[in-house]
Design a protein around this motif. Structure first.
Motif, PDB file in Angstrom:
ATOM      1  N   PRO A 306      60.815 -13.075 -51.969  1.00 17.14           N
ATOM      2  CA  PRO A 306      59.680 -13.465 -51.118  1.00 17.14           C
ATOM      3  C   PRO A 306      60.050 -14.658 -50.244  1.00 17.14           C
ATOM      4  CG  PRO A 306      58.961 -13.092 -53.378  1.00 17.14           C
ATOM      5  CD  PRO A 306      60.461 -13.071 -53.396  1.00 17.14           C
ATOM      6  N   THR A 307      59.616 -14.641 -49.005  1.00 18.07           N
ATOM      7  CA  THR A 307      59.973 -15.697 -48.060  1.00 18.07           C
ATOM      8  C   THR A 307      59.673 -17.086 -48.605  1.00 18.07           C
ATOM      9  OG1 THR A 307      59.673 -14.255 -46.143  1.00 18.07           O
ATOM     10  CG2 THR A 307      59.474 -16.624 -45.766  1.00 18.07           C
ATOM     11  N   VAL A 314      67.923 -19.966 -52.458  1.00 23.64           N
ATOM     12  CA  VAL A 314      69.211 -20.293 -51.833  1.00 23.64           C
ATOM     13  C   VAL A 314      69.923 -21.396 -52.603  1.00 23.64           C
ATOM     14  CG1 VAL A 314      70.261 -21.343 -49.791  1.00 23.64           C
ATOM     15  CG2 VAL A 314      68.599 -19.499 -49.532  1.00 23.64           C
ATOM     16  N   ALA A 315      69.157 -22.351 -53.102  1.00 20.95           N
ATOM     17  CA  ALA A 315      69.744 -23.498 -53.792  1.00 20.95           C
ATOM     18  C   ALA A 315      70.384 -23.126 -55.126  1.00 20.95           C
ATOM     19  CB  ALA A 315      68.678 -24.569 -54.009  1.00 20.95           C
ATOM     20  N   VAL A 324      67.843 -11.032 -49.880  1.00 22.11           N
ATOM     21  CA  VAL A 324      67.195 -10.377 -48.747  1.00 22.11           C
ATOM     22  C   VAL A 324      65.746 -10.850 -48.693  1.00 22.11           C
ATOM     23  CG1 VAL A 324      66.467  -8.179 -47.748  1.00 22.11           C
ATOM     24  CG2 VAL A 324      68.698  -8.366 -48.866  1.00 22.11           C
ATOM     25  N   ARG A 325      65.381 -11.439 -47.574  1.00 19.00           N
ATOM     26  CA  ARG A 325      64.047 -12.032 -47.418  1.00 19.00           C
ATOM     27  C   ARG A 325      63.016 -10.948 -47.090  1.00 19.00           C
ATOM     28  NH1 ARG A 325      61.941 -13.443 -42.664  1.00 19.00           N
ATOM     29  NH2 ARG A 325      64.014 -13.443 -41.702  1.00 19.00           N
ATOM     30  N   PRO A 350      67.183 -18.117 -45.212  1.00 15.64           N
ATOM     31  CA  PRO A 350      67.962 -19.107 -44.436  1.00 15.64           C
ATOM     32  C   PRO A 350      68.606 -20.133 -45.345  1.00 15.64           C
ATOM     33  CG  PRO A 350      65.620 -19.539 -44.237  1.00 15.64           C
ATOM     34  CD  PRO A 350      65.745 -18.228 -44.961  1.00 15.64           C
ATOM     35  N   SER A 351      69.830 -20.530 -44.995  1.00  8.95           N
ATOM     36  CA  SER A 351      70.514 -21.582 -45.751  1.00  8.95           C
ATOM     37  C   SER A 351      69.882 -22.924 -45.443  1.00  8.95           C
ATOM     38  CB  SER A 351      71.993 -21.619 -45.373  1.00  8.95           C
ATOM     39  OG  SER A 351      72.604 -20.373 -45.657  1.00  8.95           O
TER      40      SER A 351
END
Length: 352
Positions: A306-307, A314-315, A324-325, A350-351
């Motif tokens: 989920p966005t 990511v962390a 995959v967002r 996103p990173s």
């Protein structure tokens, strides 16, 4: 042996004993660990996890796994200090305050009951979302789930009542009821058209100011509503004692996949998480770190995220797991199509 040496030895032993005893003192924390991960296209024991009748289904060989978080601790079964310290040192474990999982004045049994109810609701929403993507007709009605004692609706509305209209406005979704009630001031009357045992009747309920301190002055009548669906096919999902709403997205994808001839996965091991609404909106969940670890350990190479969970994901994403967002079920289907065919963009978290 000198008196000083004896004193030091005695003090050291005492400190060691106290430390050992202290390590086993219960503490108000809960340990969250990677839990089981299950393929929605597979079986739970000898029973298909998703069973569909009333429409043609197609055999699948891929993986669309939902993931879970296992917890240790809680009221009446607290972890000890040693377990908490060990968890703090383990990157795959999260140690969180007990109240984050078990709110004050809410029993463990009540929390588990709510998780079970949320799981049932998520399954119904997942079915609605999947059938919506397949353009299969679904009828939605709004019914009373519960009535709060001590508020005006008590004794007037009952669990199971269908809300047909409010102040003459036809009702199809629960937010519509709140919107109409919200136009009133506390003390004013709201006219409900209710269908009970197949008969429609008019019920007048006077609003009062909300007793909830977070919404002071808000007009309420004291009912909890839910949406009830009538589907053209029958869907049964068997998950055992797993609770909570976070498998909704993966249930919806599993249902969709079984009702369509092409495999969504394209041979990849896909796992993921996220709540789902009947309209297909994907929402955030808790325990993202533990869920990713569970997915990777099971063999997943792609994780639908989920966005709103992307930053944390990511962390701490395990090596070899592609994030995959996703915002919607429709977006998830497009992303899986791009992964399968190699054509089109695949949204990524996103990173930082």
């Amino acid at each position: 042996m000198s008196r000083r040496a004896a004193t030091l030895i005695f003090a050291s032993v005492l400190i060691l004993v106290l430390g050992m005893v202290g390590a086993f003192i219960p503490v108000p924390y809960v340990a969250l660990r990677p839990g089981p991960t299950t393929n929605t296209l597979g079986q739970l024991g000898k029973t298909p996890l998703i069973q569909i009748s009333g429409a043609r289904t197609y055999p699948k060989s891929g993986h669309l796994n939902f993931v879970t978080v296992a917890y240790q601790g809680g009221p009446g079964n607290r972890i000890d200090l040693f377990t908490a310290l060990r968890g703090w040192l383990d990157p795959d474990v999260a140690i969180v305050p007990e109240e984050a999982i078990f709110p004050k004045n809410v029993s463990t049994k009540k929390v588990e009951q709510e998780n079970t109810e949320e799981m049932a609701t998520s399954q119904e929403a997942a079915t609605a979302a999947a059938l919506h993507e397949l353009h299969l007709p679904t009828t939605t009605t709004v019914v009373v789930d519960s009535v709060q004692q001590g508020l005006p609706a008590a004794g007037k509305l009952r669990p199971g009542d269908q809300i047909v209209a409010v102040d003459g406005t036809q009702i199809k979704q629960t937010p519509e009821v709140s919107a109409v009630i919200g136009k009133h001031k506390p003390g004013q009357t709201v006219k409900f058209t209710v269908r009970r045992a197949g008969k429609d009747s008019s019920v007048d309920v006077t609003t009062v100011a909300s007793p909830d301190k977070s919404t002071p002055g808000k007009p309420v009548v004291g009912v909890v509503l839910r949406e009830k669906f009538q589907f053209p096919v029958q869907v049964k999902i068997s998950v055992g004692d797993v609770g909570g709403p976070s498998a909704g997205l993966m249930f919806s994808l599993g249902i969709y996949d079984k009702l369509t001839p092409q495999e969504l996965t394209g041979g990849k091991f896909i796992a993921g998480t996220g709540t789902i609404t009947p309209e297909g909106q994907v929402g955030p969940i808790g325990g993202i770190q533990q869920k990713m670890v569970a997915a990777r350990h099971a063999g997943a190479t792609v994780f639908l995220t989920p966005t709103q969970n992307c930053s944390d994901a990511v962390a701490s994403a395990p090596k070899g797991l592609r994030l995959v967002r996703v915002d919607t079920m429709h977006g998830a289907l497009q992303a899986l199509g791009a992964l399968r065919t190699g054509q089109g963009a695949v949204p990524a978290c996103p990173s930082k």
